[in-house]
Design a protein around this motif. Structure first.
Motif: not given
Length: 321
Positions: A67-71, A109-112
């Motif tokens: 995971a990145s900071e954006e994630d 996480f992906d808002n789906n």
């Protein structure tokens, strides 16, 4: 053997195995993985290690990336959305006059998809509610009914011990708990004393059960005939944790009771420890069936208080649900 990492998606939630592939991953890192619900972000609860193949649920999926900071920022934004969605859903439930209690809201996480967790006494026809929510959020909606144990795990609270509830703080999954455990541990069978915040049997009854089963296997039950240094007698009381027995000698009077350690006696005729099935509705046995070990400080002929003497087994069985 298969190399895996363990990932959990909720605090004190269940751990799922994933293939770490070539990534350098340590415990406490956050990773993005693919699950049956889609792309999710989780915390590494178990570092890279090898487990037997029979413990793997195929197919073992590889992690997508570290995971990145954006994630991580996206997850924080999702939490804010969840708070707003909770309030909207509560108002919609009231509008549709549904007999249900909203417990939690979770964005994938992906808002789906948005998942709404609720509890209810029976089945609820929420089809119109789903349509209403879908028109507001413009995404897939899933309403999931949960039981009282899962509800308590999500909400949390303080147990009668004064500590945070086990299910909220560290239990990753629920283990079967039975009335038999309370019986073998010499606990009061009063439902209010052995049930947790959720109204079911306390999870902590399981913690010491293996130790009690071991002690019961080597300790004579009340009613057993034993030889002691002072002569032959009958076991009338058991201090299970201390490994001590109270024995009424055959050559003495009714008040001639001696206490001995397990190493001092020899069992001549053993009596089986009673199970909860021997207790019957209305039976005045003080919560202890004949032959069951007597708790610390309680004599074999001393009944528990009257309020605890009448035990409804059907009521106790309901706590196991």
């Amino acid at each position: 053997m298969v190399q895996i990492i363990g990932v959990r998606f909720r605090f004190a939630g269940r751990i799922y195995y994933f293939d770490p592939d070539e990534f350098e991953i340590n415990k406490g890192d956050y990773v993005v993985v693919e699950t049956v619900r889609g792309i999710e972000l989780g915390e590494v609860a178990m570092g890279r290690q090898e487990v037997p193949e029979e413990k793997i649920v195929a197919p073992l999926k590889k992690i997508v990336r570290i995971a990145s900071e954006e994630d991580i920022e996206r997850v924080e934004r999702n939490k804010e959305k969840e708070r707003d969605a909770y309030g909207i859903c509560e108002r919609k439930i009231a509008l549709h006059k549904l007999e249900m209690k909203l417990i939690d809201v979770e964005y994938t996480f992906d808002n789906n998809k948005i998942l709404f967790y609720f509890s209810a006494d029976g089945r609820v026809d929420f089809r119109e509610l789903v349509k209403d929510l879908a028109s507001v959020f413009k995404t897939r909606i899933e309403l999931r009914q949960i039981g009282v144990r899962d509800e308590t795990k999500m909400l949390g609270g303080i147990g009668i011990c004064g500590r945070c509830l086990c299910c909220k703080s560290f239990l990753s999954e629920f283990h079967p708990v039975s009335i038999k455990m309370a019986k073998e541990q010499g606990l009061s069978l009063n439902p209010t004393k052995i049930s947790g915040t959720c109204g079911r049997l306390m999870c902590c009854l399981k913690y010491e059960q293996d130790a009690y089963e071991h002690l019961l296997s080597k300790t004579p039950a009340v009613g057993s005939i034993v030889d002691t240094p002072g002569g032959r007698g009958t076991v009338v009381g058991v201090s299970l944790l201390k490994g001590r027995l109270k024995v009424k000698l055959d050559n003495g009077n009714d008040t001639d009771i001696a206490e001995h350690g397990l190493e001092e006696i020899e069992v001549i005729k053993a009596v089986r420890h009673a199970s909860v099935e021997t207790g019957r509705k209305g039976g005045r046995n003080g919560g202890h069936a004949a032959g069951a070990p007597v708790p610390e400080g309680e004599h074999a002929n001393g009944a528990a208080d009257a309020a605890e003497a009448d035990v409804d087994i059907d009521e106790l069985r309901a706590l196991e649900g």
